[in-house]
Write a protein that holds these residues in place. Structure first.
Motif, PDB file in Angstrom:
ATOM      1  N   UNK A  29       0.837  -1.200   0.000  1.00 56.73           N
ATOM      2  CA  UNK A  29       0.000   0.000   0.000  1.00 56.73           C
ATOM      3  C   UNK A  29       0.872   1.251   0.000  1.00 56.73           C
ATOM      4  N   UNK A  30       1.931   1.244   0.789  1.00 53.76           N
ATOM      5  CA  UNK A  30       2.851   2.374   0.865  1.00 53.76           C
ATOM      6  C   UNK A  30       3.504   2.629  -0.485  1.00 53.76           C
ATOM      7  N   UNK A  31       4.021   1.587  -1.107  1.00 53.95           N
ATOM      8  CA  UNK A  31       4.668   1.742  -2.408  1.00 53.95           C
ATOM      9  C   UNK A  31       3.679   2.201  -3.481  1.00 53.95           C
ATOM     10  N   UNK A  32       2.455   1.697  -3.424  1.00 53.29           N
ATOM     11  CA  UNK A  32       1.425   2.139  -4.369  1.00 53.29           C
ATOM     12  C   UNK A  32       1.132   3.628  -4.189  1.00 53.29           C
ATOM     13  N   UNK A  33       1.038   4.057  -2.938  1.00 47.38           N
ATOM     14  CA  UNK A  33       0.763   5.456  -2.644  1.00 47.38           C
ATOM     15  C   UNK A  33       1.894   6.352  -3.124  1.00 47.38           C
ATOM     16  N   UNK A  34       3.140   5.938  -2.865  1.00 48.93           N
ATOM     17  CA  UNK A  34       4.286   6.717  -3.334  1.00 48.93           C
ATOM     18  C   UNK A  34       4.330   6.772  -4.857  1.00 48.93           C
ATOM     19  N   UNK A  35       3.995   5.667  -5.504  1.00 45.81           N
ATOM     20  CA  UNK A  35       3.969   5.633  -6.974  1.00 45.81           C
ATOM     21  C   UNK A  35       2.916   6.581  -7.532  1.00 45.81           C
ATOM     22  N   UNK A  36       1.739   6.585  -6.907  1.00 42.18           N
ATOM     23  CA  UNK A  36       0.679   7.486  -7.349  1.00 42.18           C
ATOM     24  C   UNK A  36       1.088   8.941  -7.149  1.00 42.18           C
ATOM     25  N   UNK A  37       1.731   9.228  -6.008  1.00 37.38           N
ATOM     26  CA  UNK A  37       2.211  10.586  -5.743  1.00 37.38           C
ATOM     27  C   UNK A  37       3.237  10.991  -6.798  1.00 37.38           C
ATOM     28  N   UNK A  38       4.149  10.077  -7.083  1.00 38.42           N
ATOM     29  CA  UNK A  38       5.188  10.343  -8.067  1.00 38.42           C
ATOM     30  C   UNK A  38       4.574  10.587  -9.449  1.00 38.42           C
ATOM     31  N   UNK A  39       3.589   9.808  -9.822  1.00 37.59           N
ATOM     32  CA  UNK A  39       2.919   9.988 -11.114  1.00 37.59           C
ATOM     33  C   UNK A  39       2.202  11.334 -11.187  1.00 37.59           C
ATOM     34  N   UNK A  40       1.544  11.711 -10.097  1.00 42.55           N
ATOM     35  CA  UNK A  40       0.829  12.984 -10.068  1.00 42.55           C
ATOM     36  C   UNK A  40       1.793  14.162 -10.184  1.00 42.55           C
ATOM     37  N   UNK A  41       2.907  14.078  -9.472  1.00 48.83           N
ATOM     38  CA  UNK A  41       3.892  15.160  -9.529  1.00 48.83           C
ATOM     39  C   UNK A  41       4.573  15.194 -10.905  1.00 48.83           C
ATOM     40  N   UNK A  42       4.775  14.028 -11.493  1.00 49.99           N
ATOM     41  CA  UNK A  42       5.354  13.958 -12.829  1.00 49.99           C
ATOM     42  C   UNK A  42       4.419  14.613 -13.841  1.00 49.99           C
ATOM     43  N   UNK A  43       3.131  14.343 -13.716  1.00 49.47           N
ATOM     44  CA  UNK A  43       2.137  14.938 -14.611  1.00 49.47           C
ATOM     45  C   UNK A  43       2.071  16.454 -14.422  1.00 49.47           C
ATOM     46  N   UNK A  44       2.395  16.913 -13.220  1.00 52.79           N
ATOM     47  CA  UNK A  44       2.391  18.350 -12.950  1.00 52.79           C
ATOM     48  C   UNK A  44       3.651  19.033 -13.464  1.00 52.79           C
TER      49      UNK A  44
END
Length: 94
Positions: A29-44
Motif C-alpha cells: 500500500x505504501x509503495x502504491x501510494x508513493x507511486x501514485x504521488x510520483x505519477x501525479x507530480x510527474x504529470x504536474x
C-alpha cells in the motif's frame, strides 16, 4: 461520518478487515501510494531528479526502520537524518 454513527456490526467488520492486513500489505500500500504521488507530480511537470529527491528519503527511512511512514515517530525520523541518513556535512569550523 464518525465511528460512533456507524452500526456496531459495520465497525466490527472494519476492525477485523484492518487486523488482517499483513506487513506485506502495508508495504505494498505504501509503495502504491508513493507511486501514485510520483505519477501525479510527474504529470504536474516536476523534474525526475526533483521527484527522486522527494521520494528517496521516505523509502530510505522506511527501509532503515522496517516499517511504513505512518507508523514512524518524529523522533525516529530525526534520529535517522542526524545519523545514518545525514545529507550535509557539518557547518562548524574545526
Amino acid at each position: 461520518m464518525s465511528v460512533a454513527a456507524l452500526p456496531a456490526n459495520l465497525v466490527t467488520q472494519q476492525r477485523r478487515r484492518q487486523a488482517r492486513i499483513t506487513v506485506h500489505g502495508k508495504e505494498s500500500f505504501c509503495l502504491d501510494t508513493l507511486s501514485e504521488y510520483q505519477s501525479a507530480r510527474d504529470a504536474a511537470g516536476l523534474a525526475p531528479v526533483t521527484l527522486d529527491g522527494v521520494i528517496r528519503p521516505v523509502i530510505e527511512v522506511c527501509e532503515f526502520y522496517g516499517t511504513v511512514p505512518w507508523q514512524l515517530a518524529s523522533r525516529k525520523v530525526d534520529r535517522y537524518f542526524a545519523g545514518p541518513g545525514k545529507r550535509a556535512q557539518s557547518t562548524l569550523r574545526g
